[in-house]
Design an enzyme around this catalytic site. Sequence first.
Site, short mmCIF file in Angstrom:
data_model
loop_
_atom_site.label_atom_id
_atom_site.label_comp_id
_atom_site.label_asym_id
_atom_site.label_seq_id
_atom_site.Cartn_x
_atom_site.Cartn_y
_atom_site.Cartn_z
CG ASP A 1 7.08 23.81 -36.40
OD1 ASP A 1 5.88 24.13 -36.33
OD2 ASP A 1 7.76 23.48 -35.42
CG ASP B 1 4.32 22.43 -29.59
OD1 ASP B 1 4.64 21.52 -30.37
OD2 ASP B 1 4.59 23.63 -29.79
C1 GLA Z 1 7.18 24.16 -32.55
C2 GLA Z 1 6.95 22.66 -32.67
C3 GLA Z 1 7.82 21.95 -31.67
C4 GLA Z 1 9.27 22.28 -31.95
C5 GLA Z 1 9.48 23.79 -31.90
C6 GLA Z 1 10.87 24.15 -32.34
O1 GLA Z 1 6.72 24.65 -31.34
O2 GLA Z 1 5.61 22.36 -32.49
O3 GLA Z 1 7.62 20.55 -31.76
O4 GLA Z 1 9.63 21.79 -33.20
O5 GLA Z 1 8.55 24.47 -32.73
O6 GLA Z 1 11.11 25.50 -32.29
#
Ligand code: GLA
Length: 745
Positions: free
Chosen positions: A485, A555
């Site tokens: 990420d 997301d």
């Molecule tokens: C980001 C990712 C999510 C999740 C969060 C965790 O927003 O896109 O899928 O993994 O971080 O903090």
Amino acid sequence: MKLTVRMRLFSILFGTLLLVLLAPGSSSARTEQVFRLDGGNATYAFGVNERGELQTLYWGGRLGPHDSVPAAHSLPEWASFDSPNTNTPQEYAGWGAGLFTEPALKVTFADGNRDLVLHFVRATPSGAQSLELLLKDISREIYVTLHYSIDPESGILARFASIENRQKQPVVIEQAAAAQWTLPPARYTLSYLTGRWAGEWTVNQEPIQGGERVIESRRGTTGHQANPWFAISRDDSQNTAGPITADEEHGEVWFGALAWSGSWRITVEHSQLDAVRVTGGFNPFDFGYELKPGEHLETPVFYGGYSDHGLGGASRLLHRFEIAHILPHAPDPKPRPVIYNSWEATEFNVSEAGQEAMAEKAASLGVDRFVMDDGWFGQRKDDHAGLGDWYVNSEKFPRGLKPLIDKVRSLGMDFGLWVEPEMVNPDSDLYRKHPDWVLNFPGRPRSEQRNQLVLNLARSDVRQYIEGFLDKLLTDNDIAFLKWDYNRNWSEPGWDQVPVDQQRRVYVEFIRNLYSILADLRQKHPKIEIESCSGGGGRVDLGILHYTDEVWPSDNTDPFDRLSMQDGFSYAYPPQVMMAWVTDSPHWLNNRRTTSLSYRMLSSMQGSLGIGANLNNWTPDDFATAKRLIADYHSVQRTIVGGDLYRVISPRGGSEFSASETVSGDKNQAVLFAFTHSTQEGRDFPLLQLQGLEPDAEYKLGWIEGKALPGTPESASGAWWMRHGLQLDLRGDFQAAAFRLDRQR
Ligand code: GLA
């Protein structure tokens, strides 16, 4: 066919080289030189004009093997205001000698001279379908090597440049493109992708008119706000003044994608003489890469292709190319395992017992991989602390990760883990120990986003730390997959450990180090698979996709929003890499929207399927539905993720309906998904005429979900499904259907 291409190319190159050898420096000999690359349904040709410039001659549908492309001649001055080098479509123009259009390269020499005029020196074949051309400034020792290669199957070209300083003094590169593309004079529509967090992959379409359209990221990373991809469709109604619409399945389309995960820029320019030029590479904003004597800078690769089957044809070519040439396991990447991911169910609240219980439920559905998301490390209770401290949190996992991993393995799944390696929370041991490791300008505030700062990965100690902890994590644990990420963009991009004139190299070195860590990890741990995530789709491009097996497009997991996002995504990237989770309803984002589990499943089954719901709240019926649909998905997954995609009815623009179809490469199977938003006035779902089937073959219909109106045959010819078509029995709000067609022998 390949052989002809090769022979043709060799004969051209042989001729070229002969001319250069016989008459070095002679401009009359140079003007005869035409370079031609053929692949798929495309031909690309350029040549050296009488001024010594490398000039674009042709890019479009494939020409006959014996057709000749007329030699290059520079265009004349237009009155006294536009110079020949502005008017002439150059392959890689230096900023100098009165160039008013977008340059490929702009430099400042140590003595203050900023004039750069690049002329052709020589061409060298570098493979059966590739070429290297050397350009040099007319008086100074700045050399540019242009690299070209063409994929014989898709006709997609890969172009990049390498800029070398052989002067005795440093030179600062202020702007460096990977390539410039010129299209034949016509009226065009530009398509490009923009977005924001939870709203990525919006397709924008607009006529190309005078001036310049800039698509870019200045954020240090690819960004959610624009994606480094473009498509330009030729407007067939050239004589009408009416609205211009790009056609999905017909007409000529030129497209391209930049392989870079740092700040980038693509400009689409409609020049004063109606030429359309596309220039793409490093973003020149705040750029300044100093090249010491003897050093060189390599640009990212800019891929470009041509289709005469509309935007649909363009994306099918690009998908095939990405699968065959870009992805880590190209040319034959395995379909992605169906995953379970804990994020939306448990957020930071992960524990050994909780995850094990969830893993049991996930396994009962037929899931292949269990992924534990954020929250397992350091003092990570929420997003205020812990990033940078990559040790297992002993309160949540007193026995380490092994018991959970063993449990997951015993359930027949493999195990994946979330990491965010390039980031640090100020509340972390790492930051307390190394406050100088972050991007910053000394004495200035350090702007936090999501309570975190960006580690300066251009630094070798940071690079070593990140690679070191990841290597150890993978060595010590049975981990099959990392979700990598990256949850913010850059601010204050200072790098004060190197001399001032080197500090802006951060835009390049950061990304190169990222790529090299990914490459090293893959080499040391050949079985590891990686997802590129950046708060959703903030880091999706052909650069990162060379090192990662899949991406997280957004997301936003609302199944209806996802339909248009997935549609937008598919213009540039294949379903193979498009992870799509089924999450809970009502959805947290559009919080009153309620959808059925089968609607959510079908929305996600258009890509690489995952489950991200809280299974503790599921009913036995939910388990039965998901289990059945996961089994169906497994049986047609290869077609969905690796086949030819047809966007049959677009969900964009407030459409009541949408439908997508994929057809396997051998045309033995097709899978179709259809969705309603909210039908009105009792209207039926539009007639579905399938595409891409073998007209004479017989195909049997099999339902995954839903049904057709009475009278639809159980089996019919490809011609019937494509011409007569079928009518779904699908009305109402947020309804979904899916079926397969299997060729009968
Ligand atoms: C980001 C990712 C999510 C999740 C969060 C965790 O927003 O896109 O899928 O993994 O971080 O903090």
